[in-house]
Design an enzyme around this catalytic site. Structure first.
Site, mmCIF file in Angstrom:
data_model
loop_
_atom_site.group_PDB
_atom_site.id
_atom_site.type_symbol
_atom_site.label_atom_id
_atom_site.label_comp_id
_atom_site.label_asym_id
_atom_site.label_seq_id
_atom_site.Cartn_x
_atom_site.Cartn_y
_atom_site.Cartn_z
ATOM 1 C CB CYS A 15 -0.936 0.018 1.212
ATOM 2 S SG CYS A 15 -0.059 0.116 2.787
ATOM 3 C CB CYS A 18 4.469 -0.243 1.897
ATOM 4 S SG CYS A 18 3.367 -1.447 2.640
ATOM 5 C CB CYS A 83 49.951 -10.416 -2.829
ATOM 6 S SG CYS A 83 49.865 -8.703 -3.384
ATOM 7 C CB CYS A 86 46.263 -8.617 -6.422
ATOM 8 S SG CYS A 86 48.019 -8.479 -6.814
ATOM 9 C CG ASP A 527 11.915 -27.014 17.519
ATOM 10 O OD1 ASP A 527 11.123 -26.523 18.336
ATOM 11 O OD2 ASP A 527 11.567 -27.727 16.561
ATOM 12 C CG ASP A 777 12.314 -29.511 11.874
ATOM 13 O OD1 ASP A 777 11.782 -28.854 12.795
ATOM 14 O OD2 ASP A 777 11.829 -30.548 11.409
ATOM 15 C CG ASP A 781 11.982 -24.220 14.518
ATOM 16 O OD1 ASP A 781 11.434 -23.923 15.584
ATOM 17 O OD2 ASP A 781 12.040 -25.380 14.078
#
Length: 893
Positions: A15, A18, A83, A86, A527, A777, A781
């Protein structure tokens, strides 16, 4: 003031508010002159002062406001980096391109990872920036830089080039080894003054000049780019200075302009030794990335497609599409990720998960592309192809991890930025000091408990060379002995190997910074469901109630008794077994006679009623009945009562299966089952009451069983001094039961935590300064994984969890959490070893060269060996097995 305007594509706006939110966030940034966010076009136009703020901060502001600015990431191979300086030069060149957010160049992998605004930056602009900095981008002919072949080809070409240069220089410089030995070991006078009438010095000149021109060209070219184009001194400047000093000094002496010795042999051998070092270094870099290349080589080249009529045809792997069905015979590689639709076999998944034991696969099981089918024939339906396969994602994740360096790399970068100028200044200083005060300095050096000075020191102090000549030797040695390469390789080389070790063992780190962070974890928060437990409910207990209203079996494991369907005496659904006295008993004042149910009766009624439910608890009861060979009947008038259970008519009997409230609302007395329910719940099980025709018949219980290695993982973490905690939305009783079974202190259990509150719980755990690793998982989470010091997702979990995590465990094994910490710890130990060697080498050797104790040739050889030794130390790390803690020589940390 030079202003810059950028246009951002932004997703997530719903909207006009936002757009206002983003606009405010942008205009709050210092240096932003104007921000115009358009909700209709999902774009923002930002005018800013690049001297005050950066595009990266603008992107961070939009992201911090909760929206997603569009960005793209590209990895570009770069040739000619020698090196860490660089790498820094390429980073600056790329970040100067308008629209580039950030760039990270890696000297060890010879590539740069660039994040940029795709609406403003083209690939060609990035290539041009690299070329303008004096380096060569590796461009794929098809414009796809994600493919590894062009970079492998460029690396192989560089190895061959350095080998050719080394062999060319070695052929011409080999005689000079004798010249060098004649001068410094034999004291001179052995070689003739002329050869075929030509002064011997001109013979040395003729041998050394082609070496100086051919081998030295790359160092002169790179030095020019560094000093003139980039205004930055790098390692090539040191080499060019050292070898040119020896060569030019010798030419001046040969022309008779000054008196002194000839050092053509020194100039040539310096370049040969350094070029040999470059060749060995290029080979070592290739070996460090060999594991990933071998992983990609494991991909199947073709697939055998089968249609509905069973017709088979072989097609190239790139022609396989999602939904295609592929036949995989024994010994063949599974072409893409997919699901088994027919057949049964064992599959070797070691190349993805690190698990050596083949995994049994049958219809409905998922398989990973490039794994090996061991025995039976499988028909697999493709679910992911091309860049979406697990193998490609693993390789991409590891490459991304190698491009993001640990924070410890900042130390090496800060040192490298000032290293070369400091080395040159030091060499000039000591060259001048030796020229001005040769006698005093020679006396001081002679008093040290060290070996003698080169050529016995300057002539003024009794040596065999002039003061000016000795000052030239000191200058050349001091610039050649310093090795910024070793510093530049110390961290990325070890990180490259460490992330690869993790991938080979099923542990994927998203970045080298994550690899470093994991070792500092002092708290691991698990968890429960799907992490420590399988996440799949299983029927564990069936308890029947007798004619007296009490449980027949309220002890042991409570498992349902064996049921023999041929036994006509053990009731049917319509005629449950009667009580021993004929079934007419009264219990606790019951006025009506009670039926007596066996465990098989209870399970039969419960499973028959639950057949119509898709709830995991219901499925566990039905599957448990099938495993026990209990015959089920069809349920009629099935009704699901959300949050309470189910009711149905089974064989003409009214059956209720659910919690206390469901039965109590139906007028069933549940008090006789209270002690049984409490016992089962204390054991971490979900208990459900079963009633038949208004009478309590029994209790069935499901449990989410503990994973096999859960207790071992908790114990291993505790032995490392890591505090282990459990967080779950389950009730306190169930959570504590699981914690007790796996060995977690009950005080470290956080139960009843709602999904939206898990992130707050993790932040609370970290509020005292603890560094927590959250392991989960599920979708719920993801926020907790994001706020944790290190977020770790089990690979069998959801894509959202894996996306939010810093570490992904490919196997469904909590013991891999320990492996992740071990790999992190071991990699940081290896980085420290490399840094200690690199810093120690330079700290010790530069003073020795400055004091006139090192020949320039020996200094050049030591410089080459230094960087190669850091790579060799990192390559030895490939043997590490994260099943145990890392030890140096098997003993020391």
């Amino acid at each position: 003031m030079t202003e810059r305007t950028t246009h951002l594509a932004i997703s997530g706006m719903s909207c006009a508010n936002c757009a206002s939110t983003i606009d405010e966030a942008l205009e709050a940034l210092e240096g932003v002159r104007n921000a115009d966010v358009n909700y209709a076009t999902d774009e923002a136009t930002v005018t800013y002062d690049p001297a005050v703020t950066s595009l990266e901060r603008i992107y961070d502001a939009v992201d911090g406001a909760g929206y997603d600015p569009e960005l793209a990431s590209l990895s570009v191979g770069i040739s000619d980096m020698t090196c860490a300086n660089c790498a820094a030069t390429n980073e600056e060149a790329l970040e100067a391109v308008p629209g580039v957010i950030r760039a990270d160049a890696n000297y060890a992998t010879d590539e740069a990872t660039v994040e940029y605004n795709p609406g403003e930056v083209s690939r060609q602009a990035l290539y041009d920036a690299i070329e303008d900095a004096g380096y060569t981008p590796v461009v794929d002919e098809e414009g796809n830089d994600e493919e590894g072949d062009p970079r492998d080809a460029a690396r192989e070409a560089e190895i061959r080039r350095q080998l050719r240069l080394t062999l060319f220089g070695a052929v011409l410089a080999a005689p000079m080894l004798f010249f060098l030995a004649e001068r410094f070991l034999l004291g001179g006078g052995v070689l003739p003054e002329t050869v075929l009438g030509v002064e011997f010095g001109w013979v040395e000149f003729l041998l050394a000049t082609p070496v100086q021109a051919v081998l030295g060209w790359q160092f002169y070219r790179n030095s020019y780019n560094a000093l003139v184009n980039n205004r930055r001194a790098n390692m090539d400047v040191l080499i060019a200075l050292g070898s040119t000093t020896a060569y030019v000094y010798s030419v001046v002496v040969l022309l008779g302009l000054i008196a002194g010795g000839l050092y053509f042999d020194t100039a040539a051998l310096i370049l040969v030794f350094i070029t040999l070092g470059n060749y060995l270094e290029a080979r070592s870099k290739g070996q460090a990335g060999e594991a990933l290349r071998k992983l990609l080589e494991m991909e199947a080249e073709t697939a055998t497609l089968v249609d509905e009529e069973g017709t088979e045809r072989e097609v190239p792997l790139e022609d396989v599409e999602v939904g295609d069905r592929m036949k995989v015979r024994p010994g063949e590689r599974i072409p893409t990720d997919g699901v088994v639709v027919d057949g049964q076999s064992a599959v070797d998944e070691s190349m993805v998960t690190g698990e050596s034991v083949p995994v049994e696969k049958r219809e409905g099981d998922e398989v990973v592309g490039s794994t090996i089918n061991e025995n039976g024939v499988l028909v697999v339906e493709a679910t992911k192809v091309g860049e979406d396969t697990a193998l490609q994602q693993i390789v991409r994740t590891v490459k991304d991890a190698q491009s993001r360096q640990p924070e410890i790399q900042n130390l090496a970068d800060r040192i490298s930025a000032y290293f070369v100028p400091a080395v040159i200044a030091n060499a000039l200083l000591w060259g001048v000091v030796w020229f001005l005060f040769p006698e005093a300095l020679a006396g001081l050096v002679d008093a040290l408990p060290l070996w003698g000075q080169v050529a016995g020191g300057p002539g003024a102090a009794g040596g065999s060379v002039t003061v000016f000549e000795f000052a030239v030797i000191v200058f050349a040695s001091a610039v050649l002995i310093a090795c910024p390469c070793a510093l530049g390789l110390a961290t990325p080389a070890a990180t490259m190997v460490g992330t690869t070790i993790g991938a080979q063992n099923g542990v994927l780190f998203k970045g080298g910074d994550i690899l470093e962070r994991a070792r500092d974890v002092d708290t691991v928060v698990f968890d429960k469901t799907g992490t420590l437990t399988r996440g799949e409910m299983e029927l564990t207990d069936v308890v029947a109630f007798g004619a007296d209203g009490r449980p027949i079996a309220d002890g042991g494991d409570g498992a349902a008794g064996d049921y023999d369907p041929t036994d006509g005496g053990e009731g049917t659904l319509d005629e449950p077994d009667a009580a021993p006295d004929g079934g007419a008993t009264a219990a606790d004042g019951d006025l009506e006679p009670r039926e007596e149910f066996t465990e098989t009766d209870v399970l039969r009624f419960a499973a028959s009623a639950e057949r119509g439910s898709e709830h995991p608890l219901a499925r566990a009861i039905v599957d448990g009945a099938a495993e026990r060979d209990v015959d089920l009947a069809d349920a009629e008038e099935f009704e699901n009562v959300p949050g309470h259970g189910v009711r149905a008519t089974v064989g003409g009997r009214d059956v209720l299966v659910g919690n206390r409230k469901l039965l109590e609302d139906a007028g069933v007395d549940t008090s006789p089952a209270e002690s049984t329910m409490e016992r089962l719940e204390r054991e971490g099980k979900t208990a459900m009451l079963v009633a038949v025709d208004g009478q309590l018949a029994g209790v069935v219980a499901d449990a989410d069983t503990i994973k096999p290695n859960a207790r071992a993982a908790v114990q291993a973490l505790q032995e490392r001094g890591v505090e282990v905690m459990l967080i779950t939305g389950d009730n306190e009783r169930t959570a504590r039961a699981v914690a007790e079974e796996v060995g977690i202190d009950p005080e470290n259990v956080r139960a009843g935590v709602l999904p939206e509150d898990k992130s707050d719980a993790v932040e609370a755990i970290q509020s005292d300064g603890s560094r927590a690793m959250m392991v989960g998982d599920g979708v719920n989470d993801a926020p907790a994984l994001a706020v944790a010091h290190v977020g770790t997702a089990i690979g069998s979990g959801t894509d959202v969890a894996i996306e939010a995590a810093d570490v992904t465990l490919m196997r469904d094994d909590p013991l891999d959490v320990v492996k992740a910490i071990r790999v992190s710890d071991a990699t940081l130990e290896k980085i420290k070893q490399n840094l200690v060697w690199a810093l120690g080498y330079n700290t010790a050797m530069i003073p020795l060269a400055s004091l006139g104790l090192l020949q320039p040739v020996l200094a050049a050889g030591a410089m080459a060996i230094s960087s190669v030794s850091v790579l060799a130390n990192s390559l030895l790390f490939r043997r590490y097995d994260p099943d145990t803690d890392y030890r140096i020589l098997g003993r020391f940390r």
